[in-house]
Design a protein around this motif. Structure first.
Motif, PDB file in Angstrom:
ATOM      1  N   THR A   1       0.822  -1.204   0.000  1.00 48.23           N
ATOM      2  CA  THR A   1       0.000   0.000   0.000  1.00 48.23           C
ATOM      3  C   THR A   1       0.856   1.254   0.000  1.00 48.23           C
ATOM      4  OG1 THR A   1      -1.646  -1.190   1.288  1.00 48.23           O
ATOM      5  CG2 THR A   1      -1.883   1.188   1.166  1.00 48.23           C
ATOM      6  N   ASP A   2       1.908   1.272   0.840  1.00 40.86           N
ATOM      7  CA  ASP A   2       2.688   2.497   0.974  1.00 40.86           C
ATOM      8  C   ASP A   2       4.041   2.213   1.604  1.00 40.86           C
ATOM      9  OD1 ASP A   2       3.162   5.258   0.853  1.00 40.86           O
ATOM     10  OD2 ASP A   2       2.360   5.606   2.859  1.00 40.86           O
ATOM     11  N   ILE A   3       5.011   3.049   1.215  1.00 42.55           N
ATOM     12  CA  ILE A   3       6.295   3.140   1.906  1.00 42.55           C
ATOM     13  C   ILE A   3       6.491   4.616   2.179  1.00 42.55           C
ATOM     14  CG2 ILE A   3       8.787   2.831   1.808  1.00 42.55           C
ATOM     15  CD1 ILE A   3       8.369   0.666  -0.290  1.00 42.55           C
ATOM     16  N   THR A   4       6.803   4.942   3.406  1.00 45.14           N
ATOM     17  CA  THR A   4       7.048   6.338   3.750  1.00 45.14           C
ATOM     18  C   THR A   4       8.106   6.403   4.840  1.00 45.14           C
ATOM     19  OG1 THR A   4       5.986   8.442   4.283  1.00 45.14           O
ATOM     20  CG2 THR A   4       5.232   6.507   5.505  1.00 45.14           C
ATOM     21  N   GLY A   5       8.462   7.609   5.214  1.00 49.10           N
ATOM     22  CA  GLY A   5       9.468   7.808   6.238  1.00 49.10           C
ATOM     23  C   GLY A   5       8.940   8.673   7.365  1.00 49.10           C
ATOM     24  N   ILE A   6       9.658   8.639   8.495  1.00 51.48           N
ATOM     25  CA  ILE A   6       9.384   9.530   9.618  1.00 51.48           C
ATOM     26  C   ILE A   6      10.716   9.969  10.189  1.00 51.48           C
ATOM     27  CG2 ILE A   6       7.106   8.669  10.264  1.00 51.48           C
ATOM     28  CD1 ILE A   6       8.412   6.853  12.287  1.00 51.48           C
ATOM     29  N   HIS A   7      10.714  11.091  10.886  1.00 51.74           N
ATOM     30  CA  HIS A   7      11.948  11.597  11.476  1.00 51.74           C
ATOM     31  C   HIS A   7      11.680  12.020  12.911  1.00 51.74           C
ATOM     32  CE1 HIS A   7      15.333  14.779  11.648  1.00 51.74           C
ATOM     33  NE2 HIS A   7      15.800  13.589  11.936  1.00 51.74           N
ATOM     34  N   PHE A   8      12.380  11.392  13.836  1.00 47.62           N
ATOM     35  CA  PHE A   8      12.337  11.746  15.250  1.00 47.62           C
ATOM     36  C   PHE A   8      13.747  12.153  15.661  1.00 47.62           C
ATOM     37  CE2 PHE A   8       8.842   8.512  15.116  1.00 47.62           C
ATOM     38  CZ  PHE A   8       7.797   9.392  15.392  1.00 47.62           C
ATOM     39  N   PRO A   9      14.104  13.438  15.534  1.00 43.23           N
ATOM     40  CA  PRO A   9      15.497  13.856  15.778  1.00 43.23           C
ATOM     41  C   PRO A   9      15.986  13.600  17.196  1.00 43.23           C
ATOM     42  CG  PRO A   9      14.078  15.768  15.433  1.00 43.23           C
ATOM     43  CD  PRO A   9      13.246  14.557  15.185  1.00 43.23           C
ATOM     44  N   GLU A  10      15.085  13.449  18.167  1.00 40.64           N
ATOM     45  CA  GLU A  10      15.507  13.237  19.547  1.00 40.64           C
ATOM     46  C   GLU A  10      15.892  11.787  19.832  1.00 40.64           C
ATOM     47  OE1 GLU A  10      11.175  12.528  19.154  1.00 40.64           O
ATOM     48  OE2 GLU A  10      12.438  14.198  18.563  1.00 40.64           O
ATOM     49  N   GLN A  11      15.603  10.869  18.929  1.00 40.69           N
ATOM     50  CA  GLN A  11      15.930   9.460  19.136  1.00 40.69           C
ATOM     51  C   GLN A  11      17.305   9.124  18.557  1.00 40.69           C
ATOM     52  OE1 GLN A  11      12.907   6.890  17.557  1.00 40.69           O
ATOM     53  NE2 GLN A  11      11.301   7.729  18.864  1.00 40.69           N
ATOM     54  N   GLU A  12      17.916   8.078  19.097  1.00 42.89           N
ATOM     55  CA  GLU A  12      19.223   7.634  18.585  1.00 42.89           C
ATOM     56  C   GLU A  12      19.096   7.166  17.133  1.00 42.89           C
ATOM     57  OE1 GLU A  12      22.580   4.219  19.445  1.00 42.89           O
ATOM     58  OE2 GLU A  12      21.129   4.706  21.005  1.00 42.89           O
ATOM     59  N   LEU A  13      18.141   6.304  16.856  1.00 41.05           N
ATOM     60  CA  LEU A  13      17.826   5.898  15.485  1.00 41.05           C
ATOM     61  C   LEU A  13      16.698   6.798  15.020  1.00 41.05           C
ATOM     62  CD1 LEU A  13      17.992   2.011  15.900  1.00 41.05           C
ATOM     63  CD2 LEU A  13      19.757   3.534  15.014  1.00 41.05           C
ATOM     64  N   SER A  14      17.054   7.902  14.402  1.00 41.33           N
ATOM     65  CA  SER A  14      16.102   8.993  14.206  1.00 41.33           C
ATOM     66  C   SER A  14      15.236   8.887  12.950  1.00 41.33           C
ATOM     67  CB  SER A  14      16.846  10.321  14.184  1.00 41.33           C
ATOM     68  OG  SER A  14      17.779  10.346  13.118  1.00 41.33           O
ATOM     69  N   ILE A  15      15.662   8.110  11.965  1.00 42.69           N
ATOM     70  CA  ILE A  15      14.904   7.989  10.718  1.00 42.69           C
ATOM     71  C   ILE A  15      14.185   6.641  10.704  1.00 42.69           C
ATOM     72  CG2 ILE A  15      15.070   7.834   8.203  1.00 42.69           C
ATOM     73  CD1 ILE A  15      15.660  10.599   9.086  1.00 42.69           C
ATOM     74  N   GLY A  16      12.916   6.680  10.341  1.00 40.60           N
ATOM     75  CA  GLY A  16      12.147   5.448  10.253  1.00 40.60           C
ATOM     76  C   GLY A  16      11.590   5.244   8.858  1.00 40.60           C
ATOM     77  N   VAL A  17      11.525   3.996   8.435  1.00 37.02           N
ATOM     78  CA  VAL A  17      10.874   3.623   7.185  1.00 37.02           C
ATOM     79  C   VAL A  17       9.657   2.795   7.575  1.00 37.02           C
ATOM     80  CG1 VAL A  17      11.087   2.455   4.964  1.00 37.02           C
ATOM     81  CG2 VAL A  17      13.073   3.581   5.980  1.00 37.02           C
ATOM     82  N   ILE A  18       8.493   3.177   7.039  1.00 35.54           N
ATOM     83  CA  ILE A  18       7.242   2.524   7.378  1.00 35.54           C
ATOM     84  C   ILE A  18       6.676   1.848   6.133  1.00 35.54           C
ATOM     85  CG2 ILE A  18       4.959   2.820   8.413  1.00 35.54           C
ATOM     86  CD1 ILE A  18       7.309   3.808  10.163  1.00 35.54           C
ATOM     87  N   TYR A  19       6.369   0.563   6.258  1.00 38.87           N
ATOM     88  CA  TYR A  19       5.756  -0.205   5.172  1.00 38.87           C
ATOM     89  C   TYR A  19       4.333  -0.546   5.569  1.00 38.87           C
ATOM     90  CZ  TYR A  19      10.596  -1.069   3.731  1.00 38.87           C
ATOM     91  OH  TYR A  19      11.899  -0.924   3.352  1.00 38.87           O
ATOM     92  N   HIS A  20       3.381  -0.353   4.671  1.00 39.95           N
ATOM     93  CA  HIS A  20       2.002  -0.787   4.875  1.00 39.95           C
ATOM     94  C   HIS A  20       1.702  -1.862   3.830  1.00 39.95           C
ATOM     95  CE1 HIS A  20       0.943   3.354   6.723  1.00 39.95           C
ATOM     96  NE2 HIS A  20       1.380   2.523   7.636  1.00 39.95           N
ATOM     97  N   LEU A  21       1.321  -3.041   4.299  1.00 45.58           N
ATOM     98  CA  LEU A  21       0.996  -4.164   3.411  1.00 45.58           C
ATOM     99  C   LEU A  21      -0.458  -4.567   3.623  1.00 45.58           C
ATOM    100  CD1 LEU A  21       4.114  -6.453   3.987  1.00 45.58           C
ATOM    101  CD2 LEU A  21       3.809  -4.718   2.248  1.00 45.58           C
ATOM    102  N   HIS A  22      -1.051  -5.095   2.569  1.00 48.93           N
ATOM    103  CA  HIS A  22      -2.447  -5.515   2.624  1.00 48.93           C
ATOM    104  C   HIS A  22      -2.569  -6.904   1.997  1.00 48.93           C
ATOM    105  CE1 HIS A  22      -6.868  -4.010   2.279  1.00 48.93           C
ATOM    106  NE2 HIS A  22      -6.836  -5.310   2.449  1.00 48.93           N
ATOM    107  N   SER A  23      -3.207  -7.794   2.709  1.00 47.88           N
ATOM    108  CA  SER A  23      -3.547  -9.098   2.159  1.00 47.88           C
ATOM    109  C   SER A  23      -4.962  -8.979   1.613  1.00 47.88           C
ATOM    110  CB  SER A  23      -3.475 -10.181   3.237  1.00 47.88           C
ATOM    111  OG  SER A  23      -3.937 -11.404   2.721  1.00 47.88           O
TER     112      SER A  23
END
Length: 167
Positions: free
Chosen positions: A59-81
């Motif tokens: 469905t989607d791939i996107t990113g998020i950014h949390f600068p206060e965290q050690e691992l600050s960049i996130g990749v989010i996958y949405h899948l649908h069966s």
């Protein structure tokens, strides 16, 4: 109602991957878990190719950014069966200095444009991507606009002074 439940998906994932995935949560009934960049390709392939789960639609791939965290960049996958009418969210957190993750274009051709957009706005390098170039911003742009690395407003704007608003 889906043919399989979130609990069945969790059982399949934990039996296959064990501690390679975090304990899943279900915010608003939407099954969500995290894994690492080293494991994401294997997890995505399993979810797509498993005969029971059949998460065949990205469905989607996107990113998020949390600068206060050690691992600050996130990749989010949405899948649908589609056949089971179940959705799932997978999160992978990366180092903000040089975020790299394997591409999903070898599983879903539609990941091509989603990964390009995520690269363009967050600077995430999808290793193995066939044409990872900017898609919406100008080519010579040196920043990634969706990262929280710049001030939200220009403090020198004169139209934002309080006396214009009777304060």
């Amino acid at each position: 109602m889906g043919k399989i439940s979130n609990q069945q998906v969790v059982q399949s994932l934990t039996s296959k991957f064990g501690d390679k995935i975090t304990i899943p949560t279900e915010p608003f009934g939407f099954l969500t878990f995290e894994t690492s960049a080293d494991n994401i390709s294997e997890v995505l392939r399993f979810l797509k190719e498993d005969k029971e789960l059949k998460f065949n639609y990205l469905t989607d791939i996107t990113g998020i950014h949390f600068p206060e965290q050690e691992l600050s960049i996130g990749v989010i996958y949405h899948l649908h069966s589609l056949s089971n009418n179940v959705r799932i969210r997978i999160k992978v957190f990366l180092d903000g200095k040089a975020p790299k993750i394997p591409t999903a274009t070898n599983l879903w051709e539609g990941a091509n444009w989603m990964e390009r957009e995520t690269f363009d706005f967050f600077g995430i390098d999808f290793e193995g991507h066939p044409n990872l170039v900017r898609i919406l911003n100008v080519d010579d742009m040196t920043v990634f606009p969706m990262r929280r690395e710049h001030p939200l407003e220009d403090p020198n704007r004169v139209d934002k002074k309080d006396y214009f608003f009777g304060r």
